[in-house]
Design an enzyme around this catalytic site. Sequence first.
Site, PDB file in Angstrom:
ATOM      1  N   CYS A  14      -6.068  -1.384  -5.182  1.00  0.00           N
ATOM      2  CA  CYS A  14      -7.310  -1.313  -5.957  1.00  0.00           C
ATOM      3  C   CYS A  14      -7.716  -2.674  -6.509  1.00  0.00           C
ATOM      4  O   CYS A  14      -8.903  -2.988  -6.572  1.00  0.00           O
ATOM      5  CB  CYS A  14      -7.184  -0.288  -7.075  1.00  0.00           C
ATOM      6  N   SER A  37     -11.062  10.005  -8.747  1.00  0.00           N
ATOM      7  CA  SER A  37     -11.291   8.599  -8.414  1.00  0.00           C
ATOM      8  C   SER A  37     -12.701   8.353  -7.879  1.00  0.00           C
ATOM      9  O   SER A  37     -13.109   7.211  -7.725  1.00  0.00           O
ATOM     10  CB  SER A  37     -10.284   8.153  -7.354  1.00  0.00           C
ATOM     11  N   CYS A  76       2.695   1.734 -10.596  1.00  0.00           N
ATOM     12  CA  CYS A  76       1.545   2.244 -11.347  1.00  0.00           C
ATOM     13  C   CYS A  76       1.675   3.737 -11.610  1.00  0.00           C
ATOM     14  O   CYS A  76       1.489   4.202 -12.738  1.00  0.00           O
ATOM     15  CB  CYS A  76       0.261   1.945 -10.573  1.00  0.00           C
TER      16      CYS A  76
END
Length: 477
Positions: A318, A134, A225
């Site tokens: 996010c 990430s 997710c």
Amino acid sequence: MGEFAAHLHAPVARGHAPAGAATGAAGGAACGDLVRVSVAVAGDRVADAGFDAAGCGAALAAGSAAVALVRGRPLLAALRVGPDEISGELGGLSAGKRHAAELAADALHRALGAATRAGASLGEAPDRVLVAMSGGVDSAVAALLEARGGSEVVAVTLELWADPANDGERSCCSAQAVRGARALAHGMDIPHVTLDLREEFRAGVVQPFLDDHTAGLTPNPCVRCNGHVRLDAMLALADRLGAGAGLATGHYARLRDGLLRTAADPAKDQSYMLAATAPATLGRLRFPLGELTKPEVRALAAEAGLPVASKADSQDLCFLAGTDRASFLARHGGLRGRPGEVVDREGRVLGRHRGHHHYTVGQRRGLGVAATEPLYVLATDAASNRVTVGPRADLLDSRVVVRAATLHRDGAVVDSVKLRYRSRPLPTRVAGAPGAGEHGRLELELAEPVEGAAPGQTACLMAGDAIVGHATIAAGS
């Protein structure tokens, strides 16, 4: 003629669009320069590539250099190409022209990611592992540990969301985050894949998030997710890349005996966020940080000289980075101010609110109601746009009803439940001791009353440190 002039005056494959190619673009109106790269991947190689560019001469030269560096080369070598390599191909770029190399690298890797996802087929390597990076310290150390353990590491970063209202620097899935993660991977001598999942993320995570708020629920998009979008897409990519060792992530969690288990560091445990992950998916995952604490992870990063050793953790969802939930719901879901009544359990009107979707069960602050004792949200009703409040005693309940439940083991083994990410496991039993499998409705009997089980949140069902099932808290619990 120097390298820069050669690429400027005799660009490689300018205007060429290979058959079946994937295309990536970077730049545009904001900067005036645009680079578009097209790449076709066949098997384990970049079979062909072409580009086009508009704007300054540096953008044209950088696009040509990017194509020259990857055309006909092994895919894993192409995935190591970044701004430094493009600049080097051009004989070095001044600080003022470096921007062109960065644009060309962004366009190249968007194309490479899409082409890899569609056309790559590398022979399986038992020691090759795909690592989800990430751009933060956790995933970087996960990659570091895999490499130190003898694995051949390939990194992947997901681009999940793009919104001008967001702060891309604070998000873990923005274009800026992808660029940072790619630079970090390349600095560790790791090939890097950019995977664009914006459409899947919008459909599978953001839209349900908006729908649940419209319905008066409190969703948990991260569980959705992980369980339905991110991990499966990355494992499919791992198959394309021949990553026989599967997928490693920077999550703080552990695996044993086919079950997901809590991390050694309870302060960082992320097993709750992985609770909806299917057993078949879990069987292909690796969690290198599962036995470590956060200070230990940062120490490993510092020792290795990783530039993210002291980088702050991301705190927001996010897609909310740099904005707030109310603004997001209004902009993307049309959920704007909708004043309604705040009532007590007897239906007496105590005040007014700004829309039921701004409130969740258990909430105390922001109610705007004067009272002699603290009041909490007991329930929200989307149909009537009412918010029911009451004292803390009315919030407590020892019975929680859940829906859409999955049990990986018999319900009789369940001994606790987590009803929110940061809450502690509460001793519980599943009424009727149902068998393993799918269940439309289950009732949880808690040994102590819970303070506000919010409909829409995930109920993580546990047996000791093992996650043995998951469900969604039902309205009316």
